[in-house]
Design an enzyme around this catalytic site. Structure first.
Site, PDB file in Angstrom:
ATOM      1  N   GLY A   6       1.178  -0.836   0.201  1.00  0.00           N
ATOM      2  CA  GLY A   6      -0.172  -0.017  -0.277  1.00  0.00           C
ATOM      3  C   GLY A   6       1.197   1.364  -0.061  1.00  0.00           C
ATOM      4  O   GLY A   6       1.796   1.228  -0.133  1.00  0.00           O
ATOM      5  N   HIS A  12       4.224   2.132  -8.062  1.00  0.00           N
ATOM      6  CA  HIS A  12       3.602   1.073  -7.916  1.00  0.00           C
ATOM      7  C   HIS A  12       2.682   0.906  -9.170  1.00  0.00           C
ATOM      8  O   HIS A  12       2.408  -0.477  -9.553  1.00  0.00           O
ATOM      9  CB  HIS A  12       2.404   1.310  -6.493  1.00  0.00           C
ATOM     10  CG  HIS A  12       3.231   1.010  -5.268  1.00  0.00           C
ATOM     11  ND1 HIS A  12       2.999   2.036  -4.086  1.00  0.00           N
ATOM     12  CD2 HIS A  12       4.032   0.086  -5.039  1.00  0.00           C
ATOM     13  CE1 HIS A  12       4.187   2.042  -3.586  1.00  0.00           C
ATOM     14  NE2 HIS A  12       4.565   0.357  -3.198  1.00  0.00           N
ATOM     15  N   ASP A 126      13.759  -2.142  -4.904  1.00  0.00           N
ATOM     16  CA  ASP A 126      14.378  -3.273  -4.133  1.00  0.00           C
ATOM     17  C   ASP A 126      14.958  -4.157  -5.123  1.00  0.00           C
ATOM     18  O   ASP A 126      14.263  -5.488  -4.735  1.00  0.00           O
ATOM     19  CB  ASP A 126      13.207  -4.286  -3.250  1.00  0.00           C
ATOM     20  CG  ASP A 126      11.931  -2.602  -2.460  1.00  0.00           C
ATOM     21  OD1 ASP A 126      13.144  -2.167  -1.432  1.00  0.00           O
ATOM     22  OD2 ASP A 126      11.439  -2.189  -2.904  1.00  0.00           O
TER      23      ASP A 126
HETATM   24  O1  PAF Z   1       8.159  -4.587  -1.711  1.00  0.00           O
HETATM   25  C1  PAF Z   1       7.354  -4.905  -1.145  1.00  0.00           C
HETATM   26  O2  PAF Z   1       6.492  -3.373  -1.364  1.00  0.00           O
HETATM   27  C2  PAF Z   1       6.984  -5.757  -0.697  1.00  0.00           C
HETATM   28  O3  PAF Z   1       7.923  -6.140   0.392  1.00  0.00           O
HETATM   29  C3  PAF Z   1       6.212  -7.366  -1.118  1.00  0.00           C
HETATM   30  C4  PAF Z   1       6.775  -7.637  -2.332  1.00  0.00           C
HETATM   31  C5  PAF Z   1       4.794  -6.853  -0.702  1.00  0.00           C
HETATM   32  C6  PAF Z   1       6.161  -8.543   0.421  1.00  0.00           C
HETATM   33  O4  PAF Z   1       5.908  -7.445   1.450  1.00  0.00           O
END
Ligand code: PAF
Length: 256
Positions: A6, A12, A126
């Protein structure tokens, strides 16, 4: 699908667009996963903006939002976790967050099992997480293709992150120096020895006001020691004020 915690931003939304390019329908999960936060980390204050997130996803043409409750993900008696070696113990984020990747791998394995997607998209922001998830999917023969999505940046180079809301105005002004330092390093790698470039980079980041956790050059697939002939990645983590930022860029010199 695109798994998220979120507090959604344009990065995103780009994950959902890439997911839509690979599949007819797109699920986004929203779950702030407690097991990937250490006790001293920001789980309770992690930004939660569910209503706004759902609106953004509707606008982005996402078909379904999966937002399980904590008790649904971790019911009474839950006692299974996924742990990896290889990229999960590369001496990068794992040095500072030793329990993090087991929490990530476990929840991602669960989310993939629950949603059954053909493709799951994770941000390159990440980068170690992406390497860990790719490795897990391969090792456990998971029937989902893992796809990495390029990092989305502000106009001044700062990588978008849900944690950028923690930056004070002066920290926000200084933050782009991290990306600038990485770019400067990457530009010198072809013609200088790696150690001296990294040393210079570490000094530049400290001079910009950051407390550096690491600046490392690694093999882009294994996150092991770099070899000029292979794809390389430059990865950084540094703290400014109370905020910890991570970032990475392609730093290949011998291959495209
Ligand atoms: O990158 C993220 O937002 C989180 O680490 C994930 C992959 C949704 C796992 O909780």
């Amino acid at each position: 699908m695109a798994p998220t915690m979120g507090a959604l931003h344009a990065g995103h939304v780009s994950l959902t667009q890439l997911a839509r390019a690979h599949a007819a329908r797109c699920v986004v999960s929203i779950f702030v996963n407690p097991t990937q936060f250490a006790p001293n980390e920001d789980f309770s204050k992690y930004p939660r903006t569910f209503e706004a997130d759902v609106e953004k996803l509707a606008g982005a043409g996402v078909d379904l939002v999966f937002a399980p409750a904590p008790a649904e993900m971790y019911p009474q008696g839950f006692c299974t976790s996924v742990t990896l070696e290889g990229p999960a113990v590369a001496g990068l984020e794992d040095r500072f967050r030793p329990t993090h990747f087991s929490g990530v791998a476990t929840v991602v394995a669960k989310l993939l099992a629950q949603c059954g997607p053909d493709v799951a998209v994770f941000g390159e922001k990440d980068f170690q997480q992406l390497a860990v998830i790719r490795r897990m999917a391969r090792d456990l023969d998971l029937p989902t293709r893992i796809v990495g999505a390029p990092t989305v940046r502000e106009a001044d180079g700062l990588a978008l992150s849900s944690r950028n809301v923690y930056l004070s105005a002066s920290d926000r002004a200084a933050a782009p120096a991290l990306y600038a330092a990485m770019r400067a390093c990457a530009a010198r790698l072809a013609t200088h020895d790696f150690d001296s470039v990294l040393d210079e980079g570490r000094k530049a980041i400290a001079a910009a006001g950051f407390a550096l956790d690491y600046l490392e050059l690694r093999d882009a697939d294994t996150l092991g020691a770099p070899d000029r002939a292979r794809p390389l990645r430059l990865l950084v983590a540094a703290r400014i004020g109370a905020t910890r930022l991570i970032d990475n860029i392609d730093a290949s010199v011998g291959v495209n």
